[in-house]
Scaffold this active site. Structure first.
Site, PDB file in Angstrom:
ATOM      1  N   THR A 181       0.480   5.045   2.644  1.00 27.73           N
ATOM      2  CA  THR A 181       0.940   4.914   1.269  1.00 27.73           C
ATOM      3  C   THR A 181       2.316   4.257   1.311  1.00 27.73           C
ATOM      4  OG1 THR A 181       1.346   6.116  -0.799  1.00 27.73           O
ATOM      5  CG2 THR A 181       1.941   7.245   1.239  1.00 27.73           C
ATOM      6  N   GLY A 203      -2.669  -4.695  -2.547  1.00 26.04           N
ATOM      7  CA  GLY A 203      -1.864  -4.065  -1.504  1.00 26.04           C
ATOM      8  C   GLY A 203      -2.685  -3.736  -0.271  1.00 26.04           C
ATOM      9  N   THR A 234      -0.702   6.432  -3.619  1.00 19.61           N
ATOM     10  CA  THR A 234      -2.109   6.191  -3.296  1.00 19.61           C
ATOM     11  C   THR A 234      -2.662   7.489  -2.782  1.00 19.61           C
ATOM     12  OG1 THR A 234      -1.708   3.907  -2.651  1.00 19.61           O
ATOM     13  CG2 THR A 234      -3.574   4.995  -1.598  1.00 19.61           C
ATOM     14  N   VAL A 289       4.856   0.755   0.351  1.00 22.54           N
ATOM     15  CA  VAL A 289       4.822  -0.703   0.128  1.00 22.54           C
ATOM     16  C   VAL A 289       3.724  -1.345   0.984  1.00 22.54           C
ATOM     17  CG1 VAL A 289       6.110  -2.865   0.267  1.00 22.54           C
ATOM     18  CG2 VAL A 289       7.251  -0.771  -0.447  1.00 22.54           C
ATOM     19  N   ARG A 301      -2.226  -9.282  -7.461  1.00 20.06           N
ATOM     20  CA  ARG A 301      -1.644  -8.688  -6.252  1.00 20.06           C
ATOM     21  C   ARG A 301      -2.559  -7.574  -5.719  1.00 20.06           C
ATOM     22  NH1 ARG A 301       0.020  -3.335  -4.423  1.00 20.06           N
ATOM     23  NH2 ARG A 301       1.520  -3.660  -2.758  1.00 20.06           N
TER      24      ARG A 301
HETATM   25  N1  ASP Z   1       0.144   1.272  -0.888  1.00 24.91           N
HETATM   26  C1  ASP Z   1      -0.005   1.057  -2.303  1.00 24.91           C
HETATM   27  C2  ASP Z   1       0.068  -0.409  -2.581  1.00 24.91           C
HETATM   28  O1  ASP Z   1       0.875  -1.101  -1.977  1.00 24.91           O
HETATM   29  C3  ASP Z   1       1.009   1.757  -3.135  1.00 24.91           C
HETATM   30  C4  ASP Z   1       1.415   3.131  -2.681  1.00 24.91           C
HETATM   31  O2  ASP Z   1       0.703   3.794  -1.968  1.00 24.91           O
HETATM   32  O3  ASP Z   1       2.510   3.574  -3.009  1.00 24.91           O
HETATM   33  O4  ASP Z   1      -0.637  -0.862  -3.445  1.00 24.91           O
END
Ligand code: ASP
Length: 338
Positions: free
Chosen positions: A248, A227, A197, A250, A225
């Site tokens: 950034t 995030g 992200t 999960v 979904r």
């Molecule tokens: N945080 C983002 C999400 O869960 C993905 C990421 O930044 O790696 O959609």
């Protein structure tokens, strides 16, 4: 090796250098505020920061800077994790999440937005033209089209190919620790990154903070979904009295801990940006020690003095810093697990 890794090899400064950055008088001084300054997640933040810098250097507003900055990542077709060219969900739809927040606490957000190349600008419009904070899915698309955004096909051939590869096994287990070299990346389509992200934080010449965050989220995610990235307080939070934070990794774990809000509140209590980010990732470890070992989450923070810092669960998290002295600095974030 993709260009991103090659770029890291050339320009990165390691954790040791981070401490050096933290002790240079201009940053460490309680008196002197370093501004303007802009920081963003990952090494692809360099190009985005430079676009933001064009605004900041003209004494422009942090809000305009962060929007212009992250649009660079959204438009970069070689980036499969942000904007057009992002990897689709498991049904083949590219769905984008973004949010923006200004120095007055105004904020706007879109989630699961399809067909629009610059979700960050739609998020800004939600903030400025509606009484709401967040629009999602069809409603967000309708709002964008009614406000002059062009409908676009966001699924480019390389991302479609990666999705077709993924469909062969359809393994619904997002691999989030991809930057960690010890992790086996062989099974990934095209051996590419499957998440990331851009989260950007800026302090302008007037001393005001703003932030933006935009992503296509987890590659091949379940349809619908969403995030952390478009969730104010999770993927991004700004308090102009204190500082800003973004994240950034999960997103589910960031949402569960309201991570960016937590980082800002810790800075309010006197934590440095780095210490606040460290405490936020430690909360994830404390709540889910086993899960935490398997996933990546990184926080990035900037305070009112222009001091910045980060902390991640795993190695591999990098961020880009841009101020008057240097416009292409990439720093390797500190991390919990070796
Ligand atoms: N945080 C983002 C999400 O869960 C993905 C990421 O930044 O790696 O959609």
């Amino acid at each position: 090796m993709n260009s991103r890794r090659q770029f890291i090899k050339k320009t990165i400064v390691g954790a040791a250098a981070v401490s050096a950055v933290n002790v240079i008088p201009a940053v460490a001084s309680a008196q002197k505020v370093v501004k303007p300054i802009v920081i963003s997640t990952w090494d692809f933040g360099v190009a985005a920061n430079q676009a933001a810098w064009q605004v900041l250097n003209q004494k422009g507003k942090a809000l305009d800077a962060v929007e212009q900055g992250v649009k660079v990542a959204e438009a970069d077709l070689s980036n499969p994790t942000v904007g057009k060219g992002g990897y689709p969900d498991r049904d083949g739809h590219v769905t984008l999440d973004a949010c923006i927040m200004d120095e007055q606490g105004n904020c706007g957000s879109v989630a699961a937005l399809e067909h629009i190349a610059h979700p960050i600008s739609v998020a800004r419009l939600v903030m400025e033209k509606t009484p709401h904070v967040m629009l999602v899915g069809e409603g967000a698309l309708q709002f964008a089209l009614e406000n002059g955004f062009q409908r676009d096909n966001l699924l480019i051939p390389s991302s479609e190919k990666a999705w077709q590869e993924w469909l062969k096994e359809k393994q619904y287990k997002p691999i989030m620790n991809i930057e960690n070299k010890s992790f086996n990346t062989e099974r990934l389509p095209g051996n590419q990154y499957n998440h990331d992200t851009i989260g950007m934080l800026a302090l302008d010449a007037h001393g005001n903070l703003s932030g933006a965050c935009t992503t296509s989220g987890m590659a091949f995610k379940m349809r619908g979904r969403v995030g952390d990235s478009p969730i104010i307080g999770a993927g991004l939070y700004i308090d102009n009295e204190v500082g800003g934070a973004t994240s950034t990794g999960v997103g589910e774990e960031v949402i569960r801990t309201v991570g960016s809000f937590l980082v800002v509140e810790l800075m309010r209590q006197g934590y440095s940006p780095e210490a606040a980010c460290k405490e936020a990732v430690e909360r994830i470890v404390k709540k889910k020690p086993e899960t935490a070992k398997e996933i990546q989450v990184g926080f990035l923070a900037l305070n009112k003095k222009g001091e910045y810092g980060s902390y991640a669960l795993q190695s591999g998290f990098t961020y880009a810093v841009c101020d008057e002295q240097k416009q292409d600095l990439v720093i390797k974030g500190k991390h919990i697990f070796k």
